[in-house]
Design an enzyme around this catalytic site. Structure first.
Site, PDB file in Angstrom:
ATOM      1  CB  CYS A   8      63.971  25.801  70.617  1.00 38.13           C
ATOM      2  SG  CYS A   8      64.139  27.156  69.793  1.00 38.13           S
ATOM      3  CG  ASN A  11      64.756  29.467  64.816  1.00 42.59           C
ATOM      4  OD1 ASN A  11      64.600  29.254  63.396  1.00 42.59           O
ATOM      5  ND2 ASN A  11      65.174  29.358  65.474  1.00 42.59           N
ATOM      6  CB  CYS A  13      62.709  32.506  72.498  1.00 44.86           C
ATOM      7  SG  CYS A  13      60.754  32.672  72.900  1.00 44.86           S
ATOM      8  NE  ARG A  14      63.304  26.966  74.514  1.00 42.54           N
ATOM      9  CZ  ARG A  14      62.655  25.478  74.462  1.00 42.54           C
ATOM     10  NH1 ARG A  14      63.139  24.639  75.659  1.00 42.54           N
ATOM     11  NH2 ARG A  14      61.657  25.219  73.376  1.00 42.54           N
ATOM     12  CB  SER A  15      67.427  27.030  68.918  1.00 45.27           C
ATOM     13  OG  SER A  15      65.947  27.532  68.212  1.00 45.27           O
ATOM     14  CG  ASP A 123      60.041  27.961  75.299  1.00 52.91           C
ATOM     15  OD1 ASP A 123      60.515  28.724  75.701  1.00 52.91           O
ATOM     16  OD2 ASP A 123      58.941  26.529  74.873  1.00 52.91           O
TER      17      ASP A 123
HETATM   18  P1  4NP Z   1      61.150  28.525  71.550  1.00 54.68           P
HETATM   19  O1  4NP Z   1      59.818  29.558  72.238  1.00 54.68           O
HETATM   20  O2  4NP Z   1      60.824  27.638  71.465  1.00 54.68           O
HETATM   21  O3  4NP Z   1      62.783  28.774  73.028  1.00 54.68           O
HETATM   22  O4  4NP Z   1      61.463  29.878  70.356  1.00 54.68           O
HETATM   23  C1  4NP Z   1      58.551  29.129  71.781  1.00 54.68           C
HETATM   24  C2  4NP Z   1      57.951  30.169  71.449  1.00 54.68           C
HETATM   25  C3  4NP Z   1      56.800  30.082  70.951  1.00 54.68           C
HETATM   26  C4  4NP Z   1      56.196  28.797  71.040  1.00 54.68           C
HETATM   27  C5  4NP Z   1      56.456  27.735  71.482  1.00 54.68           C
HETATM   28  C6  4NP Z   1      58.169  27.874  71.621  1.00 54.68           C
HETATM   29  N1  4NP Z   1      54.426  29.007  69.737  1.00 54.68           N
HETATM   30  O5  4NP Z   1      54.476  27.769  70.055  1.00 54.68           O
HETATM   31  O6  4NP Z   1      54.414  29.990  69.136  1.00 54.68           O
END
Ligand code: 4NP
Length: 156
Positions: A8, A11, A13-15, A123
């Site tokens: 994702c 890395n 939250c989702r993955s 997300d």
């Molecule tokens: P993820 O969510 O892609 O599901 O881990 C996010 C977590 C942090 C950020 C973006 C997406 N960020 O830009 O910090």
């Protein structure tokens, strides 16, 4: 051995939810020794950070621990090493293709394309809806595992 890499944007939250939900599912099926499962990010924003507490809470409520996990970035070699690169959304796929070798592109899938209702996993970092993200990722992982059990019997 079937090597699976969830990807994702951050890395955190989702993955990681995908990684630890699938690890839990294969363990419950008694086939964990046939798998290597990991997760990583397309961006550098959160490298080295633990799983975001709201994603961690969701996993914990389902009896799943992800304490040791730290975010890491996708690298070109991952494309050679892993068999299945599971993206959370279409943006991830575009970003993954920029990082891995062209020959690895056939290993890239969108997780929910294994499900009966293909879609992006929104997300939760932005939507704040961790319930929906967990439910969707769990469904995607179950459908992916069903696909593996039906199509990769010789590797299990
Ligand atoms: P993820 O969510 O892609 O599901 O881990 C996010 C977590 C942090 C950020 C973006 C997406 N960020 O830009 O910090």
């Amino acid at each position: 051995m079937i090597k699976v890499l969830f990807v994702c944007l951050g890395n955190i939250c989702r993955s990681p939810m995908g990684e630890f939900i699938l690890k839990d599912l294969v363990k419950k099926e008694g086939i964990e020794n046939s798998f290597e499962i990991a997760s990583c990010a397309t961006s550098s924003e959160e490298i080295g950070n633990p799983v975001y507490y709201l994603a961690k809470d969701k996993l914990r409520k389902h009896g799943i621990s992800c304490e040791e996990k730290r975010a890491r970035k996708l690298k070109q070699e991952d494309g050679f090493y892993y068999d299945y690169i599971l993206a959370m959304d279409s943006w991830n796929i575009r970003d993954i293709k920029r990082i891995v070798n062209q020959n690895s592109e056939e290993k890239i899938y969108r997780l929910m394309d294994f499900a009966s209702n293909p879609k992006d996993i929104e997300d939760p970092w932005y939507t704040r809806d961790f319930d929906t993200a967990y439910k969707d990722i769990e469904e995607g992982c179950k459908c992916f595992l069903e696909y593996i059990i039906n199509n990769e019997k010789n590797k299990l």
